[in-house]
Design an enzyme around this catalytic site. Structure first.
Site, PDB file in Angstrom:
ATOM      1  N   TYR A  42      85.191  69.470   5.434  1.00 23.96           N
ATOM      2  CA  TYR A  42      84.202  68.403   5.601  1.00 23.96           C
ATOM      3  C   TYR A  42      84.827  67.166   6.245  1.00 23.96           C
ATOM      4  O   TYR A  42      84.504  66.801   7.357  1.00 23.96           O
ATOM      5  CB  TYR A  42      83.603  68.004   4.240  1.00 23.96           C
ATOM      6  CG  TYR A  42      82.500  68.888   3.723  1.00 23.96           C
ATOM      7  CD1 TYR A  42      82.278  70.175   4.215  1.00 23.96           C
ATOM      8  CD2 TYR A  42      81.670  68.452   2.697  1.00 23.96           C
ATOM      9  CE1 TYR A  42      81.267  70.982   3.718  1.00 23.96           C
ATOM     10  CE2 TYR A  42      80.644  69.246   2.194  1.00 23.96           C
ATOM     11  CZ  TYR A  42      80.449  70.512   2.699  1.00 23.96           C
ATOM     12  OH  TYR A  42      79.445  71.299   2.201  1.00 23.96           O
ATOM     13  N   SER A  43      85.710  66.488   5.516  1.00 20.39           N
ATOM     14  CA  SER A  43      86.225  65.187   5.940  1.00 20.39           C
ATOM     15  C   SER A  43      87.011  65.273   7.240  1.00 20.39           C
ATOM     16  O   SER A  43      87.687  66.269   7.521  1.00 20.39           O
ATOM     17  CB  SER A  43      87.121  64.585   4.851  1.00 20.39           C
ATOM     18  OG  SER A  43      86.373  64.288   3.696  1.00 20.39           O
TER      19      SER A  43
ATOM     20  N   SER B  46      91.732  70.430   0.688  1.00 17.01           N
ATOM     21  CA  SER B  46      92.465  70.870  -0.503  1.00 17.01           C
ATOM     22  C   SER B  46      92.865  72.339  -0.395  1.00 17.01           C
ATOM     23  O   SER B  46      92.045  73.205  -0.066  1.00 17.01           O
ATOM     24  CB  SER B  46      91.608  70.663  -1.753  1.00 17.01           C
ATOM     25  OG  SER B  46      91.330  69.301  -1.952  1.00 17.01           O
TER      26      SER B  46
ATOM     27  N   SER C 168      83.110  58.582  -2.176  1.00 22.59           N
ATOM     28  CA  SER C 168      83.627  57.421  -2.902  1.00 22.59           C
ATOM     29  C   SER C 168      82.592  56.874  -3.873  1.00 22.59           C
ATOM     30  O   SER C 168      81.391  57.108  -3.744  1.00 22.59           O
ATOM     31  CB  SER C 168      84.037  56.324  -1.907  1.00 22.59           C
ATOM     32  OG  SER C 168      82.877  55.767  -1.296  1.00 22.59           O
ATOM     33  N   ASN C 169      83.089  56.111  -4.851  1.00 25.09           N
ATOM     34  CA  ASN C 169      82.186  55.507  -5.836  1.00 25.09           C
ATOM     35  C   ASN C 169      81.110  54.653  -5.165  1.00 25.09           C
ATOM     36  O   ASN C 169      79.948  54.641  -5.587  1.00 25.09           O
ATOM     37  CB  ASN C 169      82.984  54.647  -6.823  1.00 25.09           C
ATOM     38  CG  ASN C 169      83.566  55.461  -7.961  1.00 25.09           C
ATOM     39  OD1 ASN C 169      83.607  56.689  -7.900  1.00 25.09           O
ATOM     40  ND2 ASN C 169      84.024  54.787  -8.993  1.00 25.09           N
ATOM     41  N   GLU C 170      81.505  53.917  -4.126  1.00 23.16           N
ATOM     42  CA  GLU C 170      80.552  53.036  -3.457  1.00 23.16           C
ATOM     43  C   GLU C 170      79.408  53.840  -2.832  1.00 23.16           C
ATOM     44  O   GLU C 170      78.225  53.467  -2.939  1.00 23.16           O
ATOM     45  CB  GLU C 170      81.266  52.207  -2.382  1.00 23.16           C
ATOM     46  CG  GLU C 170      82.247  51.180  -2.925  1.00 23.16           C
ATOM     47  CD  GLU C 170      83.572  51.772  -3.382  1.00 23.16           C
ATOM     48  OE1 GLU C 170      84.370  51.042  -3.980  1.00 23.16           O
ATOM     49  OE2 GLU C 170      83.806  52.974  -3.136  1.00 23.16           O
TER      50      GLU C 170
ATOM     51  N   GLN D  82      87.512  73.715   1.930  1.00 24.33           N
ATOM     52  CA  GLN D  82      86.321  72.998   2.370  1.00 24.33           C
ATOM     53  C   GLN D  82      86.656  72.109   3.560  1.00 24.33           C
ATOM     54  O   GLN D  82      87.484  71.212   3.461  1.00 24.33           O
ATOM     55  CB  GLN D  82      85.782  72.155   1.208  1.00 24.33           C
ATOM     56  CG  GLN D  82      84.520  71.379   1.498  1.00 24.33           C
ATOM     57  CD  GLN D  82      84.065  70.593   0.269  1.00 24.33           C
ATOM     58  OE1 GLN D  82      84.894  70.042  -0.460  1.00 24.33           O
ATOM     59  NE2 GLN D  82      82.778  70.557   0.019  1.00 24.33           N
TER      60      GLN D  82
ATOM     61  N   GLU E  98      79.175  71.336  -6.282  1.00 24.58           N
ATOM     62  CA  GLU E  98      80.496  70.819  -6.644  1.00 24.58           C
ATOM     63  C   GLU E  98      80.391  69.835  -7.796  1.00 24.58           C
ATOM     64  O   GLU E  98      81.258  69.787  -8.666  1.00 24.58           O
ATOM     65  CB  GLU E  98      81.130  70.131  -5.427  1.00 24.58           C
ATOM     66  CG  GLU E  98      82.489  69.523  -5.704  1.00 24.58           C
ATOM     67  CD  GLU E  98      83.087  68.839  -4.485  1.00 24.58           C
ATOM     68  OE1 GLU E  98      84.318  68.718  -4.433  1.00 24.58           O
ATOM     69  OE2 GLU E  98      82.325  68.439  -3.594  1.00 24.58           O
TER      70      GLU E  98
END
Length: 393
Positions: free
Chosen positions: A133-134, A166, A372-374, A131, A249
């Site tokens: 993306y980032s 990954s 991220s959680n935020e 993937q 995902e």
């Protein structure tokens, strides 16, 4: 198995269980328990051979429609498959990204030609995916993607950098979000491209993690090429397609991920029994809460999958990411507390970690990657609960 399962589901569970029991007692007995977080490269070729063995028997992509090579399994049957897979201590999957992310995306948004070209090799585990993306400046803020793609005749030419990719080293293809409209910004002007990894112009550099392994990688595109037809959706529609992939995902794919989670929890619980740590009421309470969290995670994934079955998943899928990321990090912390002082000592030189140290170190990243959680809390607040949007300067 539950008493509420229908006769067809009970029969399906028995079929899955019998097949796994037979095959993992034979030539693949050595593959039991291989792989998992922090052990992504462990026995990779053996696990790939197992994946292809599953494919030959019709046990990959079980939730895909039959017309695309799957079994057309219901949501309940997909849950059953993943539960039995975990109970059998089967090896960690190597085709997760293609089967659970790219495949459903192509089924929902791809052309007939794209489905005919790319879905069969995923079903057969003959082509592996990563993937894209980032980027260094586009992690949780994915809309800041700067990797460019320009049409040159009949091909897209890609230039830029992706990071935290990954299993890029093992992958044959990458689905990458690229900026295809010069001068565009944020969510506009992005496209979702399918890019071959084994070509000039693609440089993969592994990132050594705290676990000593390199699941994550940097990927540099320097004039890499892909056919003009390898765009999913229309040019400029990349944000919509990319968000749908993230929904898959965090929905269907989470069940496959929970195969490893359940196995890890059972291992921590057994460790607590063996060391006597379970006699500590505080640790026993945390183990109980962890088990409850695992069950809640499973039920939430099933709920999310019901949305997936009705079409592309919505922002509620962010709940799944928030739940499993936090739960897994806490399991790593619990494992270390169960070990006590022994968790501070490595098994050997130069950096020989045991399973629980590896789990603890790897799971520190779970609340950061894949959103991220935020960021997930903001999405839930704004798009699910309808709260006012966060002020942005």
């Amino acid at each position: 198995m539950t008493e509420h399962e229908s006769p067809p589901d009970r029969a399906f569970r028995a079929e899955v269980r019998d097949w796994l029991r037979t095959e993992l007692a034979g030539g693949f007995a050595h593959a039991r328990g291989l792989g998992g977080p922090g052990r992504e490269h462990e026995a990779f070729e053996e696990r790939l051979a197992w994946e292809r063995h599953m494919a030959a028997a019709g046990w990959t992509c079980v939730g895909w429609p039959e017309e695309y090579g799957g079994r057309g399994a219901t949501v309940e049957q997909q849950v059953i498959f993943n539960e039995e897979y975990a109970l059998a201590d089967a090896p960690a999957r190597v085709n997760h990204i293609g089967e659970n992310l790219l495949g459903p995306t192509l089924i929902a948004f791809g052309t007939d030609a794209q489905r005919a070209r790319f879905l069969p090799p995923i079903v057969a585990a003959e082509e592996l995916w990563c993937q894209g993306y980032s980027e260094p400046d586009a992690g949780s803020d994915l809309a800041n993607v700067q990797t460019r793609a320009e049409l040159d005749g009949g091909e897209w030419v890609i230039t830029g950098q992706k990071v935290w990719t990954s299993l890029a080293v093992e992958s044959d293809w990458c689905f990458a979000v690229c900026r295809t409209e010069p001068g565009s910004s944020r969510h506009q002007g992005l496209s979702y491209l399918l890019v071959p990894m084994r070509q000039d112009g693609v440089d993969i550099r592994p990132i050594v993690q705290l676990t000593g392994t390199s699941e994550f990688n940097e990927v540099f595109f320097d004039g890499a090429r892909t056919d003009a037809s390898n765009i999913v959706g229309a040019p400029g529609d990349g944000w919509k397609v990319a968000m749908a992939t993230l929904g898959f995902e965090r929905g269907v794919a989470t069940l496959g991920q929970q195969v490893g989670f359940r196995r890890e929890f059972e291992g921590v619980a057994e460790l607590a029994r063996r060391t006597g740590a379970i006699d500590d009421p505080l640790l026993r309470d945390r183990l109980t809460r962890s088990y409850m969290g695992l069950e809640i995670m499973r039920l939430n994934a099933v709920r999310t999958m019901a949305g997936v079955a009705a079409g592309a998943p919505g922002p509620e899928s962010s709940i799944s990411k928030l739940v499993w990321g936090t739960w897994h990090r806490e399991l790593g912390e619990l494992a270390m507390d169960v070990l006590g002082a022994a968790g501070l000592v490595m098994d050997g030189e130069p950096y020989d970690l045991n399973d629980w140290q590896r789990l603890f170190l790897f799971s520190r990243a779970d609340t950061i990657y894949a959103g991220s959680n935020e960021i997930q809390r903001n999405i839930i607040a704004e798009r699910v609960l309808g709260l006012p949007r966060e002020a942005r300067g």
